[in-house]
Design an enzyme around this catalytic site. Structure first.
Site, mmCIF file in Angstrom:
data_model
loop_
_atom_site.group_PDB
_atom_site.id
_atom_site.type_symbol
_atom_site.label_atom_id
_atom_site.label_comp_id
_atom_site.label_asym_id
_atom_site.label_seq_id
_atom_site.Cartn_x
_atom_site.Cartn_y
_atom_site.Cartn_z
ATOM 1 N N LYS A 1 45.156 82.591 64.185
ATOM 2 C CA LYS A 1 45.304 82.199 62.776
ATOM 3 C C LYS A 1 45.848 80.776 62.676
ATOM 4 O O LYS A 1 45.497 80.018 61.777
ATOM 5 C CB LYS A 1 46.241 83.199 62.101
ATOM 6 C CG LYS A 1 46.771 82.811 60.741
ATOM 7 C CD LYS A 1 45.817 83.182 59.632
ATOM 8 C CE LYS A 1 46.430 83.073 58.247
ATOM 9 N NZ LYS A 1 46.873 81.755 57.873
ATOM 10 N N ARG A 2 46.704 80.429 63.613
ATOM 11 C CA ARG A 2 47.315 79.092 63.580
ATOM 12 C C ARG A 2 46.285 77.978 63.682
ATOM 13 O O ARG A 2 46.501 76.889 63.187
ATOM 14 C CB ARG A 2 48.352 78.946 64.706
ATOM 15 C CG ARG A 2 49.766 79.196 64.218
ATOM 16 C CD ARG A 2 50.705 79.395 65.366
ATOM 17 N NE ARG A 2 50.372 80.665 66.033
ATOM 18 C CZ ARG A 2 50.601 80.922 67.309
ATOM 19 N NH1 ARG A 2 51.160 80.019 68.075
ATOM 20 N NH2 ARG A 2 50.268 82.084 67.835
#
Ligand code: GLU
Length: 508
Positions: A266-267
């Site tokens: 997600k980062r």
């Protein structure tokens, strides 16, 4: 393939579904459709500590936005209902007990502290991966090491226990993977996995295998991270005597970061300021909403097309596939073993492609909410025309406003660079002359606007080319944009006159 194809997507509701999960669902869906099979949504929620409220609804919603449809599942029911493992809880114990009876599993009474002490002992003895296995189990408290009557006494007293798989000491387990071929693992590397927990719930391994068997799953298509668990699953099929019903396995390659090494996370989206989930996710604890691709202006067709090519290719250089085309082109044989880069730029490229295919009417519908939100009430035909003229310049529907606001509002400011380079007091004066020329026009079609502009240039002794950009600046505030005279014509006679006068006033 003689066995009817039945495949499942079996997510654990531990949070919002990642792109890797959507791709797994997509590949299962394509496989099912291609073989006229059945596609099932089973929710694996046996780990109560990781349960996240809303995750299941999110999964259903995201996949439905993508056009991925199921035939049976938690939200649809079906002949093998219930499809939520927590609701099947009562049936797993008997299978665990069956394995204890047949000698393939055993009760283990060790406390957390005892397990921790074992790991510490093994670490001190420099054992690389300390685990509960055929060697260490003899020193632990379980039904293989304790005297029979002690085991009975503990069970009768209701002492907490788990049921562990009795992993054979040294055995080669061969797993046939449709993508990787034969994978051979020696059981010496595997531990005595817990199958049934002291809270009365099965673990993933037991519930997954039992349900695949009971639901008559023919092919297990899942992420590569489950490959290390597959030898245990194969041994479980054998231990139950279900080998004939064992599904075929296919493990999909990892999704990798768009740049650099390692798994996509997600980062990576956060870092690039891009969405990561298919649809918006509301964190149940904080209420924080994370917009998904849907909310950001991506088309499901683009997202699905993009995902399909992450780890699979059609064997030629085709890239554009509708969902139906994917159903016929897809093949497990063409799935690659190595990881696939999650290239956000490529997703944007697909989106641009699908955006251009949209009709002006549909695009106008899509941008209308934004206009209304900003308090503009323009007629539909006008908005459609703006879309026709501008869509070439958009990657996302949400690019509409930044690129096209000037069609709906007078320019609030003017591009400084173009002003410095192209605007002079003489040109300012010319714009008033042009406004007067426009006032006399009957038709305001692009060709007429251009003719009027050129004749005005001639009359005033200007080269048309030297003024074109200043005219664009006056009308839109910008240095570049769509075809100039089409733009003017669309803005309309009155509006152009007003803007020419305003530009003279503001720019001098
Ligand atoms: N519940 C597992 C997951 O969350 C399913 C793995 C499998 O498909 O066997 O991915």
């Amino acid at each position: 393939m003689s066995r009817p194809v039945r495949v499942r997507f079996a997510p654990s509701p531990t949070g919002p579904l990642h792109p890797g999960g959507v791709r797994t669902a997509l590949f299962n869906y394509l496989f099912a459709r291609q073989h006229g099979g059945t596609f099932i949504l089973r929710v694996e929620d046996t780990d109560q500590t990781r349960f996240v409220p809303g995750a299941e609804a999110f999964i259903v919603e995201s996949l439905s936005w993508c056009g991925i449809r199921f035939d049976e599942g938690v939200h649809l029911g079906g002949p093998h209902a219930p499809y939520r493992q927590s609701e099947r809880k009562a049936m797993y114990r008997q299978y665990a007990e069956q394995l204890v009876q047949s000698g393939h599993a055993y009760y283990a009474f060790d406390s957390e502290e005892e397990l921790e002490a074992m790991r510490e002992r093994l670490k001190a003895a420099q054992v690389a991966s300390p685990q509960y296995n055929s060697i260490t189990r003899v020193n632990m408290k379980n039904s293989l090491s304790l005297p029979h009557d002690e085991v009975k006494r503990r069970l009768d007293a209701g002492d907490p226990y788990v049921i562990r798989f009795r992993m054979p000491r040294q055995e080669e387990v061969k797993v046939k993977d449709m993508i990787r071929g034969w994978v051979v693992v020696n059981t010496a590397q595997l531990d005595d996995k817990v199958l049934f927990k002291s809270d009365g719930m099965p673990t993933y391994h037991l519930a997954n295998v039992v349900d695949d068997y009971l639901m008559d799953i023919s092919h297990v298509i899942r992420g590569e991270e489950w490959l290390p668990s597959t030898p245990l699953h194969v041994l479980l099929y054998r231990a139950f005597g279900w080998e004939e019903k064992m599904p075929e396995f296919a493990h999909l390659p990892l999704l990798l970061k768009p740049d650099g090494d390692g798994k996509l996370s997600k980062r990576d989206g956060d870092r690039l300021g891009l969405p990561f989930y298919a649809t918006s996710w509301t964190n149940p604890e904080t209420g924080e909403v994370t917009p998904g691709y849907r909310e950001t202006g991506y088309f499901p067709e683009a997202y699905v097309n993009f995902l399909a090519l992450l780890g699979w290719n059609p064997g030629d250089n085709r890239e554009i596939f509708s969902l139906e085309e994917l159903v016929s082109a897809f093949s497990v044989e063409r799935i690659q073993k190595h990881g696939a880069r999650y290239d956000f730029n490529k997703l944007n490229w697909f989106n641009q492609h699908y955006l251009r295919l949209q009709s002006d009417t549909d695009l106008a519908k899509a941008v209308m909410p934004e206009l209304q939100q900003r308090g503009h009430d323009f007629n539909k035909i006008y908005v459609e025309e703006v879309c026709r003229l501008m869509k070439e310049r958009w990657t996302l529907v949400s690019d509409f406003w930044t690129s096209s606001a000037f069609f709906f509002e007078m320019p609030a400011d003017y591009d400084e660079q173009v002003k410095a380079k192209k605007w002079t007091p003489e040109i300012g004066a010319f714009m008033l002359k042009l406004a007067s020329a426009f006032e006399t026009m009957k038709d305001f079609e692009p060709a007429e606007v251009e003719a009027s502009f050129r004749s005005c240039c001639e009359k005033e002794g200007f080269k048309a080319n030297a003024i074109l950009q200043a005219l664009r600046l006056a009308l839109s505030g910008q240095g570049s944009g769509p075809a100039l005279f089409e733009m003017a014509s669309l803005l309309g006679q009155e509006e152009c006159i007003r803007r020419l006068k305003l530009a003279k006033q503001v720019l001098g």
